[in-house]
Design a protein around this motif. Structure first.
Motif, mmCIF file in Angstrom:
data_model
loop_
_atom_site.group_PDB
_atom_site.id
_atom_site.type_symbol
_atom_site.label_atom_id
_atom_site.label_comp_id
_atom_site.label_asym_id
_atom_site.label_seq_id
_atom_site.Cartn_x
_atom_site.Cartn_y
_atom_site.Cartn_z
ATOM 1 N N VAL A 1 23.991 0.445 8.955
ATOM 2 C CA VAL A 1 23.417 1.050 7.739
ATOM 3 C C VAL A 1 24.126 3.138 7.697
ATOM 4 N N SER A 2 24.027 3.399 6.327
ATOM 5 C CA SER A 2 24.362 4.641 5.859
ATOM 6 C C SER A 2 23.267 5.328 5.381
ATOM 7 N N LEU A 3 23.114 6.268 6.386
ATOM 8 C CA LEU A 3 22.014 7.924 5.932
ATOM 9 C C LEU A 3 21.823 8.286 4.950
ATOM 10 N N ASP A 4 23.259 8.214 4.062
ATOM 11 C CA ASP A 4 23.796 9.194 3.111
ATOM 12 C C ASP A 4 22.485 9.155 1.887
ATOM 13 N N ASN A 5 22.412 7.834 1.189
ATOM 14 C CA ASN A 5 21.501 7.784 0.666
ATOM 15 C C ASN A 5 19.984 7.914 0.378
ATOM 16 N N PRO A 6 19.458 9.382 -0.411
ATOM 17 C CA PRO A 6 18.241 9.328 0.239
ATOM 18 C C PRO A 6 17.143 8.083 -0.734
ATOM 19 N N THR A 7 17.758 7.585 -1.320
ATOM 20 C CA THR A 7 16.716 6.051 -1.987
ATOM 21 C C THR A 7 16.563 5.453 -0.698
ATOM 22 N N VAL A 8 17.324 5.073 -0.202
ATOM 23 C CA VAL A 8 17.573 3.486 0.905
ATOM 24 C C VAL A 8 16.699 4.683 1.696
ATOM 25 N N ASN A 9 16.579 5.541 2.149
ATOM 26 C CA ASN A 9 15.895 6.359 2.859
ATOM 27 C C ASN A 9 14.987 6.542 3.174
ATOM 28 N N THR A 10 14.211 6.687 1.598
ATOM 29 C CA THR A 10 12.809 6.677 1.185
ATOM 30 C C THR A 10 12.409 5.202 1.584
ATOM 31 N N TRP A 11 12.954 4.218 1.501
ATOM 32 C CA TRP A 11 12.751 2.746 1.541
ATOM 33 C C TRP A 11 12.167 2.306 2.832
ATOM 34 N N ILE A 12 13.895 2.740 3.532
ATOM 35 C CA ILE A 12 13.737 2.334 5.048
ATOM 36 C C ILE A 12 12.192 2.977 5.994
ATOM 37 N N ALA A 13 11.946 4.303 5.396
ATOM 38 C CA ALA A 13 10.735 5.146 5.545
ATOM 39 C C ALA A 13 8.948 4.464 5.759
ATOM 40 N N VAL A 14 9.486 4.124 3.871
ATOM 41 C CA VAL A 14 8.331 3.097 3.883
ATOM 42 C C VAL A 14 8.191 2.210 4.419
ATOM 43 N N PHE B 1 2.173 5.813 -7.615
ATOM 44 C CA PHE B 1 0.667 6.329 -7.730
ATOM 45 C C PHE B 1 1.433 7.544 -8.139
ATOM 46 N N VAL B 2 2.081 8.260 -7.464
ATOM 47 C CA VAL B 2 2.366 9.955 -6.544
ATOM 48 C C VAL B 2 2.730 10.904 -8.292
ATOM 49 N N ARG B 3 3.983 9.420 -8.727
ATOM 50 C CA ARG B 3 4.185 10.060 -9.513
ATOM 51 C C ARG B 3 3.653 10.126 -11.139
ATOM 52 N N TRP B 4 2.790 8.996 -11.197
ATOM 53 C CA TRP B 4 2.265 7.848 -12.456
ATOM 54 C C TRP B 4 0.720 9.308 -12.346
ATOM 55 N N SER B 5 0.507 9.523 -11.429
ATOM 56 C CA SER B 5 -0.809 10.333 -11.226
ATOM 57 C C SER B 5 -0.461 11.728 -11.697
ATOM 58 N N MET B 6 0.833 12.552 -11.339
ATOM 59 C CA MET B 6 0.780 13.829 -12.131
ATOM 60 C C MET B 6 1.086 13.200 -13.206
ATOM 61 N N LEU C 1 0.962 -1.258 -0.023
ATOM 62 C CA LEU C 1 0.166 -0.148 0.281
ATOM 63 C C LEU C 1 1.097 0.848 0.126
ATOM 64 N N LEU C 2 1.419 1.669 1.024
ATOM 65 C CA LEU C 2 2.547 2.375 1.172
ATOM 66 C C LEU C 2 3.722 2.812 -0.389
ATOM 67 N N ALA C 3 4.370 1.513 -0.640
ATOM 68 C CA ALA C 3 5.279 1.614 -1.910
ATOM 69 C C ALA C 3 4.279 2.174 -2.905
ATOM 70 N N ALA C 4 3.685 1.294 -3.079
ATOM 71 C CA ALA C 4 2.343 1.773 -4.291
ATOM 72 C C ALA C 4 2.035 3.112 -4.248
ATOM 73 N N THR C 5 1.467 3.933 -3.315
ATOM 74 C CA THR C 5 1.588 5.453 -2.950
ATOM 75 C C THR C 5 3.149 5.862 -3.240
ATOM 76 N N TYR C 6 4.010 5.653 -3.094
ATOM 77 C CA TYR C 6 5.320 6.942 -2.560
ATOM 78 C C TYR C 6 6.701 5.517 -2.781
ATOM 79 N N ASN C 7 7.608 6.026 -4.048
ATOM 80 C CA ASN C 7 8.424 5.116 -3.328
ATOM 81 C C ASN C 7 8.944 5.654 -4.642
ATOM 82 N N PRO C 8 10.759 5.520 -4.532
ATOM 83 C CA PRO C 8 11.990 6.602 -4.949
ATOM 84 C C PRO C 8 11.647 6.239 -6.822
ATOM 85 N N THR C 9 11.120 4.994 -6.962
ATOM 86 C CA THR C 9 11.606 4.692 -8.384
ATOM 87 C C THR C 9 9.931 5.376 -9.129
ATOM 88 N N GLU C 10 10.109 5.031 -10.512
ATOM 89 C CA GLU C 10 8.936 5.790 -11.106
ATOM 90 C C GLU C 10 7.440 5.046 -11.443
#
Length: 131
Positions: free
Chosen positions: A87-100, A25-30, A13-22
């Motif tokens: 864990v390194s928190l320097d990569n924004p993509t990894v940070n987004t996946w951690i948040a999801v 839903f957020v990117r598709w709807s925009m 549910l969360l990854a379908a709504t937003y994740n760092p890939t293309e």
């Protein structure tokens, strides 16, 4: 096994709504809002129903304080992993996946907590009397 299934659905549910890939839903709807308005609204409502189910169950079972407590435990775990160099928190993509992952974990605990509490204590919630 039940908790894992609830967590997977929350993660999807969360990854379908937003994740760092293309592929979210957020990117598709925009990108397709003007040409596919009806599909955008339909998919948005389906996601909203999923969020209502998870958030309502989570708020009823562990409440806001419980959600904050689970976030604190997971945040502290991440802090320990970062402090130990795992864990390194320097990569924004990894940070987004951690948040999801973190948000899906909180929602899965919230959806599962009434069942866990009933098994541990033997006490049923008022909503569980009909079972």
């Amino acid at each position: 096994m039940g908790f894992v299934i609830r967590w997977v659905f929350a993660f999807v549910l969360l990854a379908a709504t937003y994740n760092p890939t293309e592929w979210n839903f957020v990117r598709w709807s925009m990108a397709n809002f003007e040409t596919n308005l009806s599909l955008t609204v339909l998919f948005g409502l389906i996601l909203l129903v999923g969020y209502i189910i998870y958030l309502r169950a989570t708020l009823r079972s562990i409440g806001v304080f419980g959600m904050i407590l689970v976030f604190a435990v997971v945040g502290t775990l991440l802090w320990v992993l970062y402090d130990q160099g795992i864990v390194s928190l320097d990569n924004p993509t990894v940070n987004t996946w951690i948040a999801v992952f973190t948000l899906s974990f909180v929602l899965a605990i919230g959806l599962s907590w009434s069942i866990v509490r009933r098994r541990l204590t033997g006490q049923a919630d008022m909503d569980d009397v009909d079972e």
